[in-house]
Structures are given as C-alpha cells and as structure tokens.
Design an enzyme around this catalytic site. Structure first.
Site, PDB file in Angstrom:
ATOM      1  N   SER A 127       9.796   1.305  -0.486  1.00 57.29           N
ATOM      2  CA  SER A 127       9.821   2.373   0.512  1.00 57.29           C
ATOM      3  C   SER A 127      11.246   2.473   1.037  1.00 57.29           C
ATOM      4  CB  SER A 127       8.827   2.098   1.652  1.00 57.29           C
ATOM      5  OG  SER A 127       9.079   0.839   2.248  1.00 57.29           O
ATOM      6  N   LEU A 161      -2.529  -6.318  10.218  1.00 55.61           N
ATOM      7  CA  LEU A 161      -3.091  -5.677   9.029  1.00 55.61           C
ATOM      8  C   LEU A 161      -2.067  -4.728   8.437  1.00 55.61           C
ATOM      9  CD1 LEU A 161      -5.545  -4.987   7.162  1.00 55.61           C
ATOM     10  CD2 LEU A 161      -6.113  -3.169   8.808  1.00 55.61           C
ATOM     11  N   GLY A 164      -2.084  -0.835   2.522  1.00 58.88           N
ATOM     12  CA  GLY A 164      -1.212  -0.446   1.416  1.00 58.88           C
ATOM     13  C   GLY A 164      -0.005  -1.350   1.368  1.00 58.88           C
ATOM     14  N   CYS A 165      -0.245  -2.653   1.225  1.00 58.15           N
ATOM     15  CA  CYS A 165       0.770  -3.673   1.466  1.00 58.15           C
ATOM     16  C   CYS A 165       1.752  -3.868   0.321  1.00 58.15           C
ATOM     17  CB  CYS A 165       0.085  -5.011   1.766  1.00 58.15           C
ATOM     18  SG  CYS A 165      -0.938  -5.622   0.396  1.00 58.15           S
ATOM     19  N   GLN A 191      -0.022  -5.954  -8.071  1.00 57.60           N
ATOM     20  CA  GLN A 191       0.639  -6.182  -6.788  1.00 57.60           C
ATOM     21  C   GLN A 191       0.075  -7.411  -6.095  1.00 57.60           C
ATOM     22  OE1 GLN A 191       0.291  -2.580  -4.445  1.00 57.60           O
ATOM     23  NE2 GLN A 191       2.320  -1.891  -5.075  1.00 57.60           N
ATOM     24  N   CYS A 343      13.989  12.902  -6.954  1.00 55.37           N
ATOM     25  CA  CYS A 343      13.594  12.606  -5.571  1.00 55.37           C
ATOM     26  C   CYS A 343      14.810  12.359  -4.692  1.00 55.37           C
ATOM     27  CB  CYS A 343      12.661  11.399  -5.546  1.00 55.37           C
ATOM     28  SG  CYS A 343      11.008  11.731  -6.222  1.00 55.37           S
TER      29      CYS A 343
END
Length: 371
Positions: A127, A161, A164-165, A191, A343
C-alpha cells in the site's frame, strides 16, 4: 473503425496530450503493429493494455504517457461497448459477494510470495508509503506503518484487528513496537503462510476469513488497502461488521485508494488482468456508509505519495525479474510493468487519491487530535 481512419483518430486523440506516434520524446508511443489503433477504438483502455502486453507498441516512459493521457482527460473520450456493458453489469450483480471475495486472493495475492518479497522490500507493505521525510521505499513504508499506529493511539495490551492484513506488515510493526495483540483477516492462503513466518514470536494471529463473518471485540481496527475490494453494494456490510467488532471507546482507521467520481467498476484492463471485481470508492460512498455508525474524526489525503511508491515497486520488480521469470508466462513482465507504471501515472495526474479516515463509534471526548 478500421485501418487508416483508426490510426488518424488515435493520433489526433493523443495529440491533445502532446504525445506523438513514433515520436522522440520519452512519453511518445512507439507503434510496432497498426492493430493497436483498431484495438483502442474497439475496446478503449482494455485494447490499449492488451496491445501493449502483446508487444504491438512500446513507450520509454509509460508513467509519463499515462500522466499526460489522464491529465488531458483522454481516457473518458472513447466510450466503447465493453465499457457500457461493464457499467450495466455492475448494476445487475454483486461482484464482491461473500462467495466472490476469495477470487482476488487466488488470482492476485497468491501469484507467488517470491514476486511480492522482491517487489515490496523488507516491509512487505502493499500500500502507499508516506514519503514526507523518507529517502527510500523502506523508510516510507515504516513511516506509514508508524503513522497508522500513532493515529490509532495504540497502547500495550490493546486488541487490534487488521481487516485485509496482507502479509502482516502493520500487525508486525504494531506488535513489535506498540505491544498490541493482533488478529489479521486475509483471503489469501499464501499471504497467511508467509505472514505467519514473518510474525513468528509476536502476538499475531492470521485468519483465513472474510470480514462479514468475523466475531470478536477489539480496541482498535485498521483496514489498509483492502477496501478497494469491498464494492459499493457491500459498504454497509463492511462498516456494520467493523462497528460490531469495535469497542464503544475504540478507533478505526481506513486507508484506501479513492476515486474523484462515483464509479461502480475499475478500469477494464485492471479489472480483467490485475484486480478482478475491484471498485474504488468516492468520498461520498464512505460518508454515506458511515452515517449512523461512526463519527469521522480525521481525514487525510496523501495520494501524491503513491506515485513514488509505485515507481519504487517497478524498479524492484524490474531488477529482480530475471530471478523468478521462469515461474511466469512470457507476457507477465510486460503486463506487470504496465500495471505498475499506468497506476503511477494516474496518481501523478492526481486522478486517483489515497485517503486515511479515522473513525470512532460515538466521538472522541474532547475531540480527536491528529498526532
């Protein structure tokens, strides 16, 4: 539209962005096969991407090409039957249903851990980095992870929490540096497998689980780079699940790419080859879905930082490609570079945004102050 007319139309179209066919500038389109012109007129951005991957055209700096195309608004000027059909289909079905939620794990995040290890670097954070004071990708990602932890006010002993870790980059940082107990949700088996190795010895647990079914109570929740896979039909379900799992005095941070307009489907090429069933939220989508559930305590946009993040990923990928090229089909290198550089150009043109929202169930007493 065929042959010379298609070439003339695309040539004139690109001229509005100061891009020449077979010109000498780094942003210019080098055409090897005129089929590219028919492909663009027939299929728009899908045809443009497919013809690049097929080797029908090149460009020394794809990032500059897309920066110019998007700044000139050219991507909106050739509506195609495929684009209209995609918009209609988005109205008729739920591409991000609980059953389909696992598609993205299998088709993208399970492409191979070796690929992502080389591309993402030591942080394994997939990210946008935070580049304000950073000199390289690792510094930018560490700064981003710490910024999230500070915004959430993480304290030792808290339950955290991560929806989507990914490979656990945020949980690893939070557990190691802030002493919290972490649970991460992912729909990717690869993952979870690598993440468990990277987080060995820390109070971190991975769960192969969709957000809709998760149960538990947490002091803090984060979702970083996952909301792009939720889809507008499921925003209510997403925020309902988050509100259910968050303690009344808790905080949630949502980190997501955002769109300037309300759209219900991704770019057709990205949707078909990179992120199936994705959708970028507009700011209004999130505002609508949080009404009566959360107080928006803070909102920050650092979308311009996705450009250097993507350029760093592309550099890492290109350098490492020879070491794992044998594991992928011949077209994969061009496909992946097209994804990363297109992108980068879109973020450089500021057509895409990156938002961090801080939310609380009932409002922070005395007001929230961004650290």
């Amino acid at each position: 539209m065929k042959g010379s007319l298609a070439r003339e139309t695309v040539t004139n179209w690109l001229a509005h962005a100061d891009i020449e066919i077979n010109g000498s500038a780094a942003c210019d389109m080098q055409v090897h096969n005129d089929v590219v012109f028919d492909a663009v007129m027939r299929d728009g951005s899908l045809g443009l991407g497919e013809s690049y991957v097929a080797g029908d055209w090149d460009c020394p700096r794809l990032d500059q090409f897309f920066d110019r195309v998007i700044r000139a608004g050219l991507e909106r000027q050739i509506p195609t039957a495929r684009a209209v059909a995609a918009k209609l289909l988005a109205h008729l079905r739920n591409p991000q249903s609980e059953h389909r939620a696992w598609d993205i794990g299998r088709t993208h995040y399970d492409l191979g851990n070796a690929l992502f290890v080389e591309m993402l670097g030591p942080s394994m954070a997939y990210s946008c980095g935070y580049w304000r004071d950073a000199q390289d990708l690792d510094q930018a990602q560490t700064a981003k992870l710490e910024r999230i932890c500070l915004k959430l006010g993480l304290q030792p002993g808290m339950r955290f929490l991560d929806i989507g870790c990914g490979w656990g980059s945020l949980m690893r940082h939070a557990a190691r540096h802030h002493g919290v107990s972490c649970v991460g949700l992912t729909v990717s088996e690869q993952q979870a497998r690598l993440g468990e190795q990277l987080c060995a010895g820390l109070d971190v647990r991975f769960a192969l689980e969709d957000y809709r079914g998760h149960q538990g109570q947490y002091d803090r929740i984060a979702s970083v780079g996952m909301f792009e896979h939720v889809g507008h039909r499921n925003y209510d379900a997403f925020f309902s699940a988050a509100r259910r799992c968050l303690r009344p005095d808790g905080l949630m941070l949502l980190h997501t790419i955002g769109s300037l307009a309300r759209v219900e489907h991704l770019d057709p090429w990205i949707d078909k080859y990179i992120f199936p069933n994705g959708m970028l939220p507009a700011m209004g989508h999130i505002a609508d879905a949080t009404i009566d559930r959360f107080v928006v305590e803070d909102l920050e946009n650092f979308g311009a930082y996705y450009d250097p993040t993507l350029m760093a990923w592309e550099e890492n990928f290109s350098k490492a490609w020879p070491t794992f090229a044998h594991a992928y089909p011949p077209h994969f290198e061009r496909m992946w570079r097209y994804y990363l550089l297109s992108c980068a150009g879109a973020f450089r043109a500021r057509n895409l945004q990156l938002w961090q929202w801080v939310l609380s169930p009932t409002g922070v007493i005395g007001g929230y102050v961004r650290p």
